[in-house]
Design a protein around this motif. Structure first.
Motif, PDB file in Angstrom:
ATOM      1  N   MET A   1      67.095   9.050  75.570  1.00  0.00           N
ATOM      2  CA  MET A   1      66.850   8.614  77.000  1.00  0.00           C
ATOM      3  C   MET A   1      66.430  10.144  77.820  1.00  0.00           C
ATOM      4  O   MET A   1      65.568  10.061  78.444  1.00  0.00           O
ATOM      5  N   ASP A   2      67.352  11.043  77.569  1.00  0.00           N
ATOM      6  CA  ASP A   2      67.128  12.147  78.373  1.00  0.00           C
ATOM      7  C   ASP A   2      65.810  12.747  77.825  1.00  0.00           C
ATOM      8  O   ASP A   2      65.197  13.622  78.875  1.00  0.00           O
ATOM      9  N   GLN A   3      65.263  12.887  76.581  1.00  0.00           N
ATOM     10  CA  GLN A   3      64.217  13.451  76.333  1.00  0.00           C
ATOM     11  C   GLN A   3      63.050  12.828  76.973  1.00  0.00           C
ATOM     12  O   GLN A   3      61.986  13.362  77.463  1.00  0.00           O
ATOM     13  N   ILE A   4      63.087  11.315  76.994  1.00  0.00           N
ATOM     14  CA  ILE A   4      62.051  10.451  77.689  1.00  0.00           C
ATOM     15  C   ILE A   4      62.005  10.937  79.224  1.00  0.00           C
ATOM     16  O   ILE A   4      60.587  11.069  79.867  1.00  0.00           O
ATOM     17  N   ASN A   5      63.139  10.971  79.763  1.00  0.00           N
ATOM     18  CA  ASN A   5      63.211  11.485  81.258  1.00  0.00           C
ATOM     19  C   ASN A   5      62.627  12.745  81.559  1.00  0.00           C
ATOM     20  O   ASN A   5      61.834  13.032  82.564  1.00  0.00           O
ATOM     21  N   GLN A   6      62.799  13.727  80.653  1.00  0.00           N
ATOM     22  CA  GLN A   6      62.289  15.152  80.676  1.00  0.00           C
ATOM     23  C   GLN A   6      60.706  15.138  80.352  1.00  0.00           C
ATOM     24  O   GLN A   6      60.048  15.677  81.206  1.00  0.00           O
ATOM     25  N   GLN A   7      60.227  14.162  79.477  1.00  0.00           N
ATOM     26  CA  GLN A   7      58.639  14.015  79.385  1.00  0.00           C
ATOM     27  C   GLN A   7      58.246  13.351  80.578  1.00  0.00           C
ATOM     28  O   GLN A   7      57.179  13.838  80.970  1.00  0.00           O
ATOM     29  N   VAL A   8      58.912  12.373  81.034  1.00  0.00           N
ATOM     30  CA  VAL A   8      58.305  11.804  82.300  1.00  0.00           C
ATOM     31  C   VAL A   8      58.123  12.658  83.550  1.00  0.00           C
ATOM     32  O   VAL A   8      57.094  12.911  84.176  1.00  0.00           O
ATOM     33  N   SER A   9      59.382  13.568  83.736  1.00  0.00           N
ATOM     34  CA  SER A   9      59.302  14.622  84.656  1.00  0.00           C
ATOM     35  C   SER A   9      58.423  15.621  84.546  1.00  0.00           C
ATOM     36  O   SER A   9      57.726  16.038  85.722  1.00  0.00           O
ATOM     37  N   SER A  10      57.787  16.149  83.313  1.00  0.00           N
ATOM     38  CA  SER A  10      56.953  16.908  83.117  1.00  0.00           C
ATOM     39  C   SER A  10      55.677  16.598  83.788  1.00  0.00           C
ATOM     40  O   SER A  10      54.930  17.369  84.015  1.00  0.00           O
ATOM     41  N   THR A  11      55.419  15.426  83.815  1.00  0.00           N
ATOM     42  CA  THR A  11      54.073  14.793  84.189  1.00  0.00           C
ATOM     43  C   THR A  11      53.946  14.876  85.535  1.00  0.00           C
ATOM     44  O   THR A  11      52.995  14.304  86.128  1.00  0.00           O
ATOM     45  N   VAL A  12      55.029  14.858  86.393  1.00  0.00           N
ATOM     46  CA  VAL A  12      55.160  14.778  87.843  1.00  0.00           C
ATOM     47  C   VAL A  12      54.688  16.118  88.393  1.00  0.00           C
ATOM     48  O   VAL A  12      55.182  17.375  87.621  1.00  0.00           O
TER      49      VAL A  12
END
Length: 244
Positions: A1-12
């Motif tokens: 989940m943390d990795q997914i959040n990091q990936q989402v955040s990197s696209t912002v």
């Protein structure tokens, strides 16, 4: 989940990340305001203390809607807005008012330190309780609003023995299985609750601006609104039980 959040955040975009983080800074500002309130309390400038606590309350009312608007939880996943909010709420809702109740002379001198400890400990436990809100968004038990409790003690200025008893009752009520209406999140009679909260805010400003030297009509209105918040849920359930 943390990795997914990091990936989402990197696209912002950076601008959105800065805007989202600024909301956390805005929330954390409440802790700084709590310090200013405590400094005024140490000087026994009680009205000034309540002005600062009122400013902290305003921040607490605004940061949530702004955070949801900017999708802060998704944009800044490394920072927990929920934890930050609880930390700030504890110092503004519990810790500074606990000092005011202890040091103001409103309660019995011999009991004051123990009552202050009771306020701080019960407040800390309440904010850690995962059951603090019911399914319909009512608070469970006295919701740790010691800033409001302290305000009423300064407003009504009862005898120290009465104030001490009131504090003891509220400490015990923190763990009692009754419900207190949330002014915003409870859908039932929200129009009435919000209207009364607006009146309460105006009358509170009047009371603090006059250093609590206000007449019976203002004090009575403030007490009636407090009674509505505390007993409305129980009263409605009682009426419904009779109808059933």
């Amino acid at each position: 989940m943390d990795q997914i959040n990091q990936q989402v955040s990197s696209t912002v975009s950076p601008a959105k990340r800065v805007a989202a983080f600024s909301v956390h800074v805005f929330t954390a500002l409440g802790a700084g305001i709590a310090l200013l309130a405590l400094l005024e309390a140490v000087r026994e400038h009680w009205a000034a203390m309540f002005w600062w606590l009122g400013a902290a309350l305003l921040i607490d009312a605004l940061d949530g809607p702004i955070a949801r608007r900017l999708d802060v939880a998704r944009v800044q996943p490394n920072w927990s807005g929920d934890v930050l909010d609880l930390v700030v709420d504890f110092v503004t809702y519990v810790f500074v008012p606990a000092y005011a109740i202890t040091a103001s002379g409103l309660v019995l001198p011999l009991a004051a330190p123990l009552l202050g400890i009771g306020v701080a400990v019960s407040g800390a436990l309440y904010f850690a309780d995962r059951r603090m809100k019911s399914a319909d968004n009512h608070f469970r038990g006295f919701p740790g609003l010691w800033n409001v409790a302290a305000f009423y003690l300064f407003l009504l200025h009862p005898a120290p023995a009465v104030s001490s008893l009131a504090v003891i009752i509220l400490i015990v009520a923190t763990f009692a299985p009754f419900h207190v209406v949330h002014p915003v999140r409870v859908a039932r009679l929200r129009w009435l609750t919000l209207s009364l909260m607006a009146i309460w805010a105006v009358l509170t400003v009047v009371a603090v601006a006059n250093d609590f030297d206000v007449g019976v009509p203002v004090k009575s209105a403030l007490c009636l609104i407090a009674a509505y918040v505390v007993v409305s849920d129980a009263a409605i359930k009682l009426v419904r039980s009779f109808k059933a």
